[in-house]
Design a protein around this motif. Structure first.
Motif, short mmCIF file in Angstrom:
data_model
loop_
_atom_site.label_atom_id
_atom_site.label_comp_id
_atom_site.label_asym_id
_atom_site.label_seq_id
_atom_site.Cartn_x
_atom_site.Cartn_y
_atom_site.Cartn_z
N LYS B 180 71.34 69.90 57.71
CA LYS B 180 70.36 69.16 58.53
C LYS B 180 71.08 68.39 59.62
O LYS B 180 70.64 68.35 60.78
CB LYS B 180 69.56 68.20 57.65
N ASN B 181 72.20 67.75 59.25
CA ASN B 181 72.95 66.98 60.24
C ASN B 181 73.46 67.88 61.37
O ASN B 181 73.51 67.45 62.52
CB ASN B 181 74.13 66.27 59.59
N LEU B 182 73.85 69.08 61.01
CA LEU B 182 74.34 70.00 62.05
C LEU B 182 73.25 70.26 63.07
O LEU B 182 73.49 70.29 64.27
CB LEU B 182 74.80 71.33 61.43
N GLN B 183 72.04 70.41 62.56
CA GLN B 183 70.93 70.64 63.49
C GLN B 183 70.75 69.43 64.40
O GLN B 183 70.52 69.58 65.59
CB GLN B 183 69.64 70.92 62.70
N GLN B 184 70.89 68.24 63.81
CA GLN B 184 70.80 67.02 64.61
C GLN B 184 71.82 67.03 65.74
O GLN B 184 71.56 66.57 66.84
CB GLN B 184 71.05 65.78 63.74
N GLU B 185 73.01 67.56 65.42
CA GLU B 185 74.06 67.59 66.44
C GLU B 185 73.82 68.66 67.49
O GLU B 185 74.61 68.81 68.42
CB GLU B 185 75.42 67.85 65.78
#
Ligand SMILES: Nc1ncnc2c1ncn2[C@@H]1O[C@H](COP(=O)(O)OP(=O)(O)OP(=O)(O)O)[C@@H](O)[C@H]1O
Ligand SMILES: [Mg+2]
Lengths: 293, 244, 327
Positions: B180-185
């Motif tokens: 999920k964090n990767l998507q945020q980035e």
């Protein structure tokens, strides 16, 4: 390059086919070991040399006829191969491929140089009465011991072929070579198969050494002459392909012999290496193999 | 323009059509899930997209440019990287060295690449293991390493092949958060996964393939109700059952 | 160990070893200088092999191809065109590199790997050997003899062995520094990545074909230059000395025993082998091949018990200890 006359050509074709049978027999041992264990056995030539010397000493010391000595060389080399597998090869079956190659190289260095140390590098010959016996067929001279070697090579190949096709042990060996995981799941004892396959491969090349001994020289380094040719044959016939090895042997025997009639000196060998590299590059599955996707 | 566009891609192995005329696309920034029974052709699709296999038909576009037939390293250089379902570490290199290989794809200097590798190791939770040989890692760490190597190349699009499968619940939750964090980035993600919890909670859209053919496409809720999908998984309901 | 301390230690070791090796010929008899030259020579060739075989994992079984090409190139240029051996050495390196790139691009383009690449290299070396036999028997039945010149550094000829010792010492030091520099940089990491898992490397943007060729080029260049050194040391050359299978084996044994893919493995291995070979000769007499028998036995022992070689094994043990300490 000179074109040979028809008689010379016929002669070289016959000689090529005859020696090709021996190459095939050497290569069958190699390809069996490769097929089952995926190991390229660099020591194969030294095993052949051991077969030749066994025959030589049996003849010189005990007066046993070379062909009769097959009854001893085959079991002796089978046992020797089995022990080498059990105590050395077995330890590195999961090692990287090049380490497997190096181990067999180490084995061959020890065997060959020990032989050199014990028996000197001299070329010896077995002076049986039939060593130079030959019949002529038209313009072609046919050497008796070469015919024996050829017939024996075909015979042994056939026996092995039926052994692999029709006996339980043979089928297990084939299963192990075709589908390792599958063989494991149907409860085949792979370790045992490996001992036996390595033993059979060694016995084959030992037998090839015996039948070649009457018309070839015997010396500690004689294996090197055959082993690289055997690699070529095995690659040509398809690694692990049994009949391919025999046919590959005949092809290389022919190419070498006819080549020698046409091309001077060492260059016939050159051509064999050249074919070898071409096959490795362009037909790695061998002449009769399916191309891999 | 789509970030990735798959057009009519076909891949055959002898008589077997592993992928047949498959088409779909990815928008920048989204997470697209790919599901399908075992042997459906998911991994084969990844292999085709990343240049490991050459397709027998169709074309693949990345950032508007055709990448069909390019070598894996060329595709990776353009910002499209993948992880392997069967993890592929560099076994005799340390975890740090493994990740640094990825970083080197855009950073030449040893020092800077190392710094970047450290940063990534922290984000996937492998910093403590940095000096261990990757061959000794347990499966959970191997999956994280697989992700870390790919991330180190600083991809725009990352293809994840079952990075959650095989993890315990805690590790799985952690991996889901990381993704999920990767998507945020701003990284776009194409995700193959059998673990339904992961696929349902992460995916913006889902593509379902069966015998190499797309049988459904849509939002997670629609997909889980789609009769064709349920039929394809018949006899494999356990997948749904286990995940939910 | 922190990196800076490791580096300091390495430098210190390098320095101390350098001083000792520089002073050595003053204190040992000429025969021992010859032995040391041999150790350094095989250490040098092993280091060259190691770049392709140890780091990049492309296991060459025919490295004597490049060695022989180098030896022949500079010798023939000297004999026929009066080319200075130092210039010949550079040209030897260039010719060796070109042959390496040619065979490398074929092998790597068509995906030859592992034992098959090894065998293809062996076949290449054997082809060169056969051609050179054919050609030598026709033109130089007594071997090639390099014309004797006055002793001088410029001529690369000395009656005394000591200057050769210093030359090979310098070459070996340069080779080790190069290996060390490669290892610490991106290029060395790429070599190792390709060795460890080519698909994974490709998936991370490593052009495996290109880097394998680079490794081949560097390795072939260094090996060919070693060939020139050999020719100048003995001032005579024949096909067996240039292209014999035994050369290929002796070149790779050092790195395998000392630890392939490590900086100091090849030189350590070369030292051990030379020591064993001398000792076995003293015990078993000077039969040709006795040292090869011992090499074979050592090879078997190393492969079975220390598959990564001595330094490789130590390195792994170190990682095991330091890895478990961290937890
Ligand atoms: N290299 C190959 N050669 C031959 N057949 C292959 C090859 N790779 C995959 N296949 C076949 O293609 C089909 C699709 O395989 P693939 O690995 O893509 O499935 P998958 O959807 O990833 O399955 P899983 O969920 O089990 O990972 C299978 O039938 C498989 O056996
Ligand atoms: Mg899959």
């Amino acid at each position: 390059m000179t074109l040979p006359g028809i008689p010379l050509l016929l002669q070289s074709i016959v000689s090529g086919i005859l020696i090709g049978g021996v190459y095939g027999l050497v290569a069958i041992g190699l390809t069996l070991i490769f097929g089952v264990m995926k190991i390229i056995n660099f020591a194969h030539g030294s095993f052949m040399m051991l077969g030749m010397f066994t025959t030589y000493w049996l003849y010189v010391l005990l007066g046993i006829d070379p062909y009769l000595s097959l009854l001893l060389t085959i079991p002796l080399l089978f046992l020797f191969g089995l022990l080498v597998e059990r105590f050395l090869i077995d330890k590195i079956l999961d090692a990287p491929e090049h380490n497997q190659l190096l181990l067999t190289l180490g084995i061959s260095l020890v065997i060959e140089n020990l032989a050199l140390f014990l028996w000197s590098p001299n070329f010896r010959t077995i002076d049986v009465s039939y060593a130079n016996k030959a019949t002529t067929l038209g313009p072609v001279m046919i050497s008796f011991p070469k015919v024996v070697a050829f017939v024996f090579a075909i015979f042994l190949t056939t026996v092995l072929y039926y052994f692999l096709k029709n006996t339980d042990l043979g089928k297990a060996i084939r299963a192990a070579s075709e589908e390792k995981e599958g063989a494991l799941t149907v409860g085949i004892n792979l370790k045992k198969i490996y001992y036996i396959a390595f033993g059979i491969g060694t016995a084959c090349v030992g037998a090839a050494g015996t039948v070649a001994a009457p018309f070839f020289y015997v010396s500690p380094q004689v294996g090197g002459v055959f082993v690289i040719t055997a690699f070529v044959v095995v690659v040509l016939g398809g690694m692990g392909n049994f009949l391919g090895a025999l046919i590959g042997g005949l092809i290389i025997g022919l190419a070498e012999s006819v080549g020698a009639a046409i091309i001077p000196g060492q260059l016939k060998q050159f051509i064999i290496y050249f074919i070898f590299i071409l096959v490795l590059l362009f037909k790695p599955a061998g002449l009769f193999g399916k191309a891999n996707a | 323009m789509f970030l990735l566009e798959i057009k009519d891609v076909t891949k055959k192995f002898g008589g077997l059509t592993a992928i047949g005329n498959l088409s779909f696309h990815l928008e920048k920034g989204e997470i697209l899930g790919i599901i399908g029974p075992n042997g459906a052709g998911k991994t084969t699709l990844f292999n085709v997209v990343t240049g490991f296999y050459r397709p027998d038909g169709g074309a693949i576009f990345f950032k508007g440019q055709e990448i069909t037939g390019l070598k894996p390293h060329q595709i990776a250089k353009r910002g499209l990287v993948r992880t392997f379902q069967i993890t592929q570490p560099f076994p005799n290199l340390t975890v740090l060295e493994n990740v640094r290989i990825g970083a080197y794809s855009r950073i030449k200097s040893n020092r800077e690449a190392t710094a970047e590798a450290f940063r990534i190791l922290k984000t996937v939770g492998l910093y403590e293991q940095r000096n261990e040989l990757s061959s000794v890692l347990p499966i959970g760490h191997r999956k994280s390493l697989e992700l870390a190597k790919a991330l180190a190349t600083n991809p725009e699009l990352i293809l994840l092949d079952e990075v959650v499968a095989g993890l315990n619940t805690m590790e799985a939750n952690q991996m889901i958060t990381t993704i999920k964090n990767l998507q945020q980035e701003g990284i776009t993600i194409l995700l193959i996964e059998h673990v339904m919890k992961a696929i349902m909670s992460l995916s913006d859209r889902i593509v379902v393939i069966h015998y190499g053919v797309k049988i459904a496409e849509g939002a997670p809720q629609e997909i889980s109700k789609n009769p064709k999908v349920i039929e394809a998984y018949l006899g494999e309901e356990y997948v749904f059952a286990k995940g939910q | 160990m922190p990196e800076s301390r490791q580096r300091f230690l390495k430098l210190a070791l390098f320095g101390i070893a350098g001083v000792i090796l520089l002073a050595l010929p003053q204190y040992i008899p000429e025969y021992h200088t010859h032995l040391m030259t041999t150790v350094l020579f095989f250490g040098y060739l092993g280091t060259a092999w190691n770049i392709l075989g140890g780091y990049a994992g492309q296991f060459s079984f025919g490295h004597t191809a490049f060695f022989g090409i180098g030896a022949f190139t500079s010798s023939l240029l000297q004999l026929h065109a009066g080319v200075n051996p130092w210039i010949g050495m550079v040209l030897a390196g260039i010719v060796g590199t070109m042959v390496g790139l040619f065979i490398g691009s074929l092998c790597f383009r068509y995906g030859l790997k592992g034992p098959f690449f090894a065998l293809a290299m062996l076949a290449l070396a054997e082809m060169l050997r056969l051609v050179s036999i054919q050609w030598m028997t026709a033109k130089y039945p007594l071997g090639i003899n390099i014309p004797l010149l006055e002793d001088s550094l410029l001529n690369f000829q000395f009656r005394d062995k000591v200057p050769y010792y210093y030359i090979i010492l310098l070459m070996t030091a340069a080779a080790l520094l190069l290996a060390d520099a490669l290892e610490k940089r991106r290029i060395g990491s790429y070599f190792k990545a390709i060795r460890e898992n080519e698909d994974a490397a490709e998936s991370l943007g490593v052009n495996a074909f290109k880097y394998k060729l680079i490794a081949m080029g560097i390795s072939a260049f260094m090996t060919a230059i070693g060939g020139t050194f050999y020719a100048q040391y003995y001032l005579t050359l024949d096909d067996e000395a240039a292209f014999g299978v035994a050369n290929s084996i002796e070149i790779l044994l050092g790195p395998i025993i000392g630890g392939s893919g490590t900086v100091f493995g090849p030189i350590l291995g070369a030292g051990i082998l030379e020591f064993l070979s001398e000792t076995s000769r003293n015990f078993l007499g000077r039969y040709s091949g006795v040292h090869l028998m011992v090499y074979g036995a050592v090879l078997i022992i190393v492969i079975v018990f220390l598959p990564d070689g001595i330094l490789g094994g130590l390195k792994k043990a170190f990682y095991k200890i330091s890895g478990s300490k961290q937890k």
